[in-house]
Design an enzyme around this catalytic site. Structure first.
Site, PDB file in Angstrom:
ATOM      1  CE  LYS A 106     -16.642 -27.758   6.995  1.00 34.85           C
ATOM      2  NZ  LYS A 106     -16.113 -29.110   6.788  1.00 34.85           N
ATOM      3  N   GLY A 218      -4.866 -29.297  -5.338  1.00 35.62           N
ATOM      4  CA  GLY A 218      -4.897 -28.817  -3.954  1.00 35.62           C
ATOM      5  C   GLY A 218      -3.933 -29.617  -3.095  1.00 35.62           C
ATOM      6  CE1 TYR A 219       0.809 -33.504  -3.175  1.00 40.05           C
ATOM      7  CE2 TYR A 219       2.553 -32.206  -2.170  1.00 40.05           C
ATOM      8  CZ  TYR A 219       2.060 -33.425  -2.594  1.00 40.05           C
ATOM      9  OH  TYR A 219       2.816 -34.565  -2.436  1.00 40.05           O
ATOM     10  N   GLY A 220      -2.669 -29.543  -0.171  1.00 42.66           N
ATOM     11  CA  GLY A 220      -2.692 -29.157   1.240  1.00 42.66           C
ATOM     12  C   GLY A 220      -2.696 -30.402   2.097  1.00 42.66           C
ATOM     13  CG  ASN A 221      -4.260 -32.274   6.367  1.00 41.65           C
ATOM     14  OD1 ASN A 221      -3.314 -33.035   6.532  1.00 41.65           O
ATOM     15  ND2 ASN A 221      -5.412 -32.446   6.976  1.00 41.65           N
ATOM     16  N   GLY A 223      -4.730 -33.304   0.166  1.00 43.28           N
ATOM     17  CA  GLY A 223      -4.075 -33.669  -1.095  1.00 43.28           C
ATOM     18  C   GLY A 223      -2.725 -34.323  -0.871  1.00 43.28           C
ATOM     19  CE1 TYR A 224       3.547 -35.096   1.659  1.00 42.39           C
ATOM     20  CE2 TYR A 224       2.415 -35.159   3.776  1.00 42.39           C
ATOM     21  CZ  TYR A 224       3.509 -35.473   2.992  1.00 42.39           C
ATOM     22  OH  TYR A 224       4.562 -36.157   3.537  1.00 42.39           O
TER      23      TYR A 224
HETATM   24  P1  NAD Z   1      -5.595 -27.049   3.270  1.00 44.62           P
HETATM   25  O1  NAD Z   1      -5.736 -25.637   3.596  1.00 44.62           O
HETATM   26  O2  NAD Z   1      -4.574 -27.854   4.007  1.00 44.62           O
HETATM   27  O3  NAD Z   1      -5.227 -27.205   1.722  1.00 44.62           O
HETATM   28  C1  NAD Z   1      -5.940 -26.634   0.697  1.00 44.62           C
HETATM   29  C2  NAD Z   1      -5.035 -26.639  -0.535  1.00 44.62           C
HETATM   30  O4  NAD Z   1      -5.790 -26.215  -1.653  1.00 44.62           O
HETATM   31  C3  NAD Z   1      -3.836 -25.706  -0.431  1.00 44.62           C
HETATM   32  O5  NAD Z   1      -2.686 -26.328  -0.956  1.00 44.62           O
HETATM   33  C4  NAD Z   1      -4.230 -24.532  -1.327  1.00 44.62           C
HETATM   34  O6  NAD Z   1      -3.121 -23.880  -1.917  1.00 44.62           O
HETATM   35  C5  NAD Z   1      -5.043 -25.238  -2.373  1.00 44.62           C
HETATM   36  N1  NAD Z   1      -5.964 -24.357  -3.066  1.00 44.62           N
HETATM   37  C6  NAD Z   1      -6.689 -23.320  -2.581  1.00 44.62           C
HETATM   38  N2  NAD Z   1      -7.384 -22.728  -3.572  1.00 44.62           N
HETATM   39  C7  NAD Z   1      -7.098 -23.430  -4.697  1.00 44.62           C
HETATM   40  C8  NAD Z   1      -7.498 -23.325  -6.049  1.00 44.62           C
HETATM   41  N3  NAD Z   1      -8.348 -22.380  -6.427  1.00 44.62           N
HETATM   42  N4  NAD Z   1      -6.996 -24.224  -6.921  1.00 44.62           N
HETATM   43  C9  NAD Z   1      -6.152 -25.190  -6.527  1.00 44.62           C
HETATM   44  N5  NAD Z   1      -5.723 -25.328  -5.280  1.00 44.62           N
HETATM   45  C10 NAD Z   1      -6.195 -24.462  -4.390  1.00 44.62           C
HETATM   46  O7  NAD Z   1      -7.050 -27.682   3.370  1.00 44.62           O
HETATM   47  P2  NAD Z   1      -7.454 -29.198   3.519  1.00 44.62           P
HETATM   48  O8  NAD Z   1      -7.708 -29.458   4.949  1.00 44.62           O
HETATM   49  O9  NAD Z   1      -6.492 -30.043   2.759  1.00 44.62           O
HETATM   50  O10 NAD Z   1      -8.883 -29.206   2.799  1.00 44.62           O
HETATM   51  C11 NAD Z   1      -9.019 -29.324   1.392  1.00 44.62           C
HETATM   52  C12 NAD Z   1     -10.423 -29.747   1.040  1.00 44.62           C
HETATM   53  O11 NAD Z   1     -10.715 -30.967   1.692  1.00 44.62           O
HETATM   54  C13 NAD Z   1     -11.548 -28.785   1.456  1.00 44.62           C
HETATM   55  O12 NAD Z   1     -12.582 -28.853   0.507  1.00 44.62           O
HETATM   56  C14 NAD Z   1     -12.031 -29.364   2.765  1.00 44.62           C
HETATM   57  O13 NAD Z   1     -13.363 -28.999   3.052  1.00 44.62           O
HETATM   58  C15 NAD Z   1     -11.912 -30.829   2.446  1.00 44.62           C
HETATM   59  N6  NAD Z   1     -11.848 -31.687   3.626  1.00 44.62           N
HETATM   60  C16 NAD Z   1     -10.862 -31.556   4.546  1.00 44.62           C
HETATM   61  C17 NAD Z   1     -10.807 -32.429   5.627  1.00 44.62           C
HETATM   62  C18 NAD Z   1      -9.674 -32.409   6.618  1.00 44.62           C
HETATM   63  O14 NAD Z   1      -9.618 -33.309   7.462  1.00 44.62           O
HETATM   64  N7  NAD Z   1      -8.756 -31.456   6.556  1.00 44.62           N
HETATM   65  C19 NAD Z   1     -11.806 -33.390   5.784  1.00 44.62           C
HETATM   66  C20 NAD Z   1     -12.810 -33.496   4.822  1.00 44.62           C
HETATM   67  C21 NAD Z   1     -12.812 -32.639   3.741  1.00 44.62           C
END
Ligand code: NAD
Length: 414
Positions: A106, A218-221, A223-224
């Site tokens: 990581k 967490g409506y990011g990548n 969550g969405y």
């Molecule tokens: P991202 O940056 O696209 O989205 C993160 C989301 O979380 C954003 O909408 C942000 O506003 C929200 N957020 C941040 N702090 C917050 C809080 N305190 N309370 C509520 N929401 C909050 O990131 P992502 O890629 O969607 O990753 C999210 C999680 O998934 C992380 O823990 C990451 O390690 C894990 N993850 C991601 C992937 C991937 O392929 N992107 C793979 C495995 C695990």
């Protein structure tokens, strides 16, 4: 006694628990507690105002016994070494649970990307890449996106690496834009896996995902995509949140329109027809499936007893503390642990790497079908082991992973 939410301490506790259950050789447990390599770099960046700012960057390589190191890079103001060490260890287990030939790693840079221009982010990414360049490589360590890093950041990493090598090396990173060798289906893969696991869990509980009420923190990548794919399976999104807060509508929220609203306004807040709730309220909402998809340690001893969901599918890494795990298990909630639920991303990253190494491009349908097969197999492997050993799904996933990693150990060199 105050609760220990340090992710590295939690990761070690999880390892110790699994090691004890399978009677693992204590010497191997000891080896697995420590990352093999920790690289800390000071990344100087010329900011737009002409001043130089120095950012701290990390790359942690946990274990290589099953294959090249693999793991995302996180840009966040709160990144610290223990967090990156924990995330690297979880990557080792994740690759093993999915049975893909990778070890865990990581990376992270302590920065606030929301306050940086594209130019500053590009210069920081390229400089960070050059500073970890000797330790990464297509057969050595293959980075990927994580929180607040995206396909554009991966493209900068690939371009920097390729420029220094003198030829295009797409297999140096995964999660790239499709135009330069990214895999179709990668962007939504983690969320797809979270949704597939939730669907499989529904069937084990004798319920259907159709009309199941879903809450996403967490409506990011991740969550969405989890919300959209669950909705395609027939589920109903009733709540979602981001770092600014959450929205709730028991009659259902359109996941695509919610994302459009977030893209336009910068937050899910203010979405028409929905009531505002806090992130804390979202976690304990009356729903069927809870998907924590933001950051670590959000389900704790303090709120676990209040969780009302029947299923928790962990999109984020490490959202549940060990104390909360115990409470959730005792409440009869089926929790699908991060190393399984969010492993869709690393699985399609693996597909991307294989395509790059063979200079091939698979169709999105092919990628999704292969992911579906891998996820369903891994879910059932873990579920059956949990039943057999009479343990929760996290312990079962850890047992499976630690067994597979230990099996690959050939002894100490020299
Ligand atoms: P991202 O940056 O696209 O989205 C993160 C989301 O979380 C954003 O909408 C942000 O506003 C929200 N957020 C941040 N702090 C917050 C809080 N305190 N309370 C509520 N929401 C909050 O990131 P992502 O890629 O969607 O990753 C999210 C999680 O998934 C992380 O823990 C990451 O390690 C894990 N993850 C991601 C992937 C991937 O392929 N992107 C793979 C495995 C695990």
């Amino acid at each position: 006694m105050s609760q220990d939410t340090n992710p590295y301490h939690i990761a070690i506790k999880q390892l110790e628990m699994a090691a004890e259950k399978i009677g693992l050789d204590p010497n191997i447990t000891e080896l697995l507690k420590h990352p093999k390599r920790v690289l800390i770099v000071s990344v100087p960046v010329k900011m737009d105002d002409g001043k130089v700012k120095v950012f701290t960057g990390y790359r942690v390589q946990h274990n290589p016994w099953r294959g090249a190191y693999k793991g995302g890079i996180r840009y966040h103001p709160k990144v610290d070494l223990d967090e990156v060490k924990a995330l690297a260890m979880w990557m080792t287990w994740k690759a093993a649970v999915m049975d893909i030939p990778y070890g865990g790693a990581k990376g992270g840079v302590v920065c606030n990307p929301k306050e940086m221009s594209q130019g500053e982010l590009e210069r920081m990414t390229r400089r960070y890449t050059t500073m970890i360049l000797d330790e990464i490589g297509p057969y050595k360590d293959v980075p990927a996106p994580d929180v607040y890093t995206n396909p554009q950041v991966m493209a900068w990493i690939m371009d920097t690496y390729s420029t220094i090598k003198g030829y295009a090396v797409p297999e140096i990173v995964t999660g790239k834009p499709v135009s330069i060798g990214g895999s179709l289906g990668r962007l939504g893969a983690t969320g797809r896996g979270v949704a597939i696991c939730a669907r499989e869990a529904c069937s084990k509980l004798g319920m259907s995902i159709k009309d199941a009420r879903v809450a996403v923190q967490g409506y990011g990548n991740v969550g969405y995509h989890a919300a959209v794919i669950a909705a395609e399976m027939g589920a109903r999104l009733i709540a979602a949140s981001d770092s600014k807060g959450g929205v709730y509508n028991p009659s259902g929220i359109d996941p695509v329109k919610l994302r459009e609203h977030k893209q336009q306004t910068g937050s899910v807040l203010g979405y028409p027809g929905a009531e505002e709730i806090t992130n804390e309220e979202l976690l304990t909402l009356d729903c069927d499936i809870l998907m924590p998809c933001a950051l670590e340690s959000v389900l704790t001893e303090k709120n676990a007893a209040e969780v009302k969901a029947k299923i928790v599918s962990e999109g984020a890494n490490g959202p549940t503390t060990p104390q909360a795990d115990k409470i959730i298990y005792e409440k009869g909630i089926l929790l699908i642990p991060d190393i399984l639920a969010n492993a869709g991303g690393v699985t399609v990253s693996y597909f991307e790497w294989v395509q790059n190494l063979h200079r091939e491009q698979w169709t999105e349908e092919e990628v999704n079908q292969k992911l579906e097969r891998k996820m369903v197999k891994a879910f059932n492997d873990v579920y059956q082991l949990a039943k057999k050993e009479n343990v929760d799904m996290r312990t079962a996933a850890m047992i499976l992973a630690v067994q597979r990693v230990a099996e690959a150990f050939k002894g100490l060199f020299p």
